[in-house]
Design a protein around this motif. Structure first.
Motif, PDB file in Angstrom:
ATOM      1  N   ARG A   2       0.817  -1.203   0.000  1.00  0.00           N
ATOM      2  CA  ARG A   2       0.000   0.000   0.000  1.00  0.00           C
ATOM      3  C   ARG A   2       0.852   1.254   0.000  1.00  0.00           C
ATOM      4  O   ARG A   2       1.951   1.262   0.538  1.00  0.00           O
ATOM      5  N   ALA A   3       0.278   2.309  -0.569  1.00  0.00           N
ATOM      6  CA  ALA A   3       0.979   3.600  -0.603  1.00  0.00           C
ATOM      7  C   ALA A   3       0.926   4.240   0.785  1.00  0.00           C
ATOM      8  O   ALA A   3      -0.022   4.050   1.544  1.00  0.00           O
ATOM      9  N   ASP A   4       1.958   4.983   1.098  1.00  0.00           N
ATOM     10  CA  ASP A   4       2.029   5.678   2.394  1.00  0.00           C
ATOM     11  C   ASP A   4       1.178   6.949   2.343  1.00  0.00           C
ATOM     12  O   ASP A   4       1.555   7.933   1.724  1.00  0.00           O
ATOM     13  N   ASN A   5       0.020   6.908   2.992  1.00  0.00           N
ATOM     14  CA  ASN A   5      -0.899   8.049   3.031  1.00  0.00           C
ATOM     15  C   ASN A   5      -0.846   8.775   4.377  1.00  0.00           C
ATOM     16  O   ASN A   5      -1.742   9.538   4.702  1.00  0.00           O
ATOM     17  N   SER A   6       0.169   8.515   5.139  1.00  0.00           N
ATOM     18  CA  SER A   6       0.246   9.117   6.476  1.00  0.00           C
ATOM     19  C   SER A   6       0.317  10.646   6.431  1.00  0.00           C
ATOM     20  O   SER A   6      -0.097  11.314   7.371  1.00  0.00           O
ATOM     21  N   HIS A   7       0.820  11.211   5.335  1.00  0.00           N
ATOM     22  CA  HIS A   7       0.901  12.674   5.252  1.00  0.00           C
ATOM     23  C   HIS A   7      -0.495  13.302   5.263  1.00  0.00           C
ATOM     24  O   HIS A   7      -0.681  14.405   5.746  1.00  0.00           O
ATOM     25  N   HIS A   8      -1.509  12.585   4.761  1.00  0.00           N
ATOM     26  CA  HIS A   8      -2.887  13.084   4.811  1.00  0.00           C
ATOM     27  C   HIS A   8      -3.400  13.119   6.251  1.00  0.00           C
ATOM     28  O   HIS A   8      -4.059  14.070   6.671  1.00  0.00           O
ATOM     29  N   VAL A   9      -3.094  12.077   6.979  1.00  0.00           N
ATOM     30  CA  VAL A   9      -3.504  11.999   8.390  1.00  0.00           C
ATOM     31  C   VAL A   9      -2.815  13.100   9.189  1.00  0.00           C
ATOM     32  O   VAL A   9      -3.437  13.776  10.014  1.00  0.00           O
TER      33      VAL A   9
END
Length: 147
Positions: A2-9
């Motif tokens: 999966r892509a790292d979407n932590s920057h959205h959080v």
């Protein structure tokens, strides 16, 4: 993978934190402007934040404590904001016409009392000249109680 979407959080959390701070600051300014009592509980309710969060924000905590100290803590009466307080000079300007009006009314009352006394005296003198009694012939038997 999966892509790292932590920057959205992280961005969303930062935005929530900024919104929370903005609500607290504007609630504090609004309460001070309106002269409302400044307490941690009152600010927390107005801003819809927790008291513990307010206590943990050093700058907001210092501002709340400063405003409370300036107003002599949270008192029962509503303190007047600095911008709405009357100066001594303006209070004196408002008092002068009231004092003049009182002097005028006192003089008018004195004239009216003197005119009434004169009129009653003339009426009584006329009654005496016509031969009518100015005192009752028969005493009243009725007992009048306290009013």
């Amino acid at each position: 993978m999966r892509a790292d979407n932590s920057h959205h959080v992280i961005a969303a959390a930062r935005q929530r934190a900024a919104d929370t701070r903005k609500r607290a600051e504007s609630a504090l300014r609004r309460m001070d402007k309106r002269g409302l009592p400044i307490t941690f509980d009152a600010v927390a309710k107005q801003a819809r934040v927790s008291r513990s969060w307010l206590y943990n924000q050093a700058d907001l905590r210092a501002e709340i404590e400063r405003l409370r100290a300036r107003r002599g803590s949270a008192s029962a009466s509503r303190p007047v904001p600095d911008m709405q307080r009357a100066s001594d000079a303006s209070l004196l300007r408002r008092l002068e016409p009231a004092a003049e009006r009182i002097r005028h009314l006192e003089a008018e009352n004195k004239q009216l009392r003197e005119a009434l006394a004169l009129a009653l005296g003339e009426r009584r003198a006329g009654d005496v000249q016509r031969g009518t009694r100015d005192t009752p012939r028969k005493k009243s038997t009725a007992i009048i109680g306290p009013c």
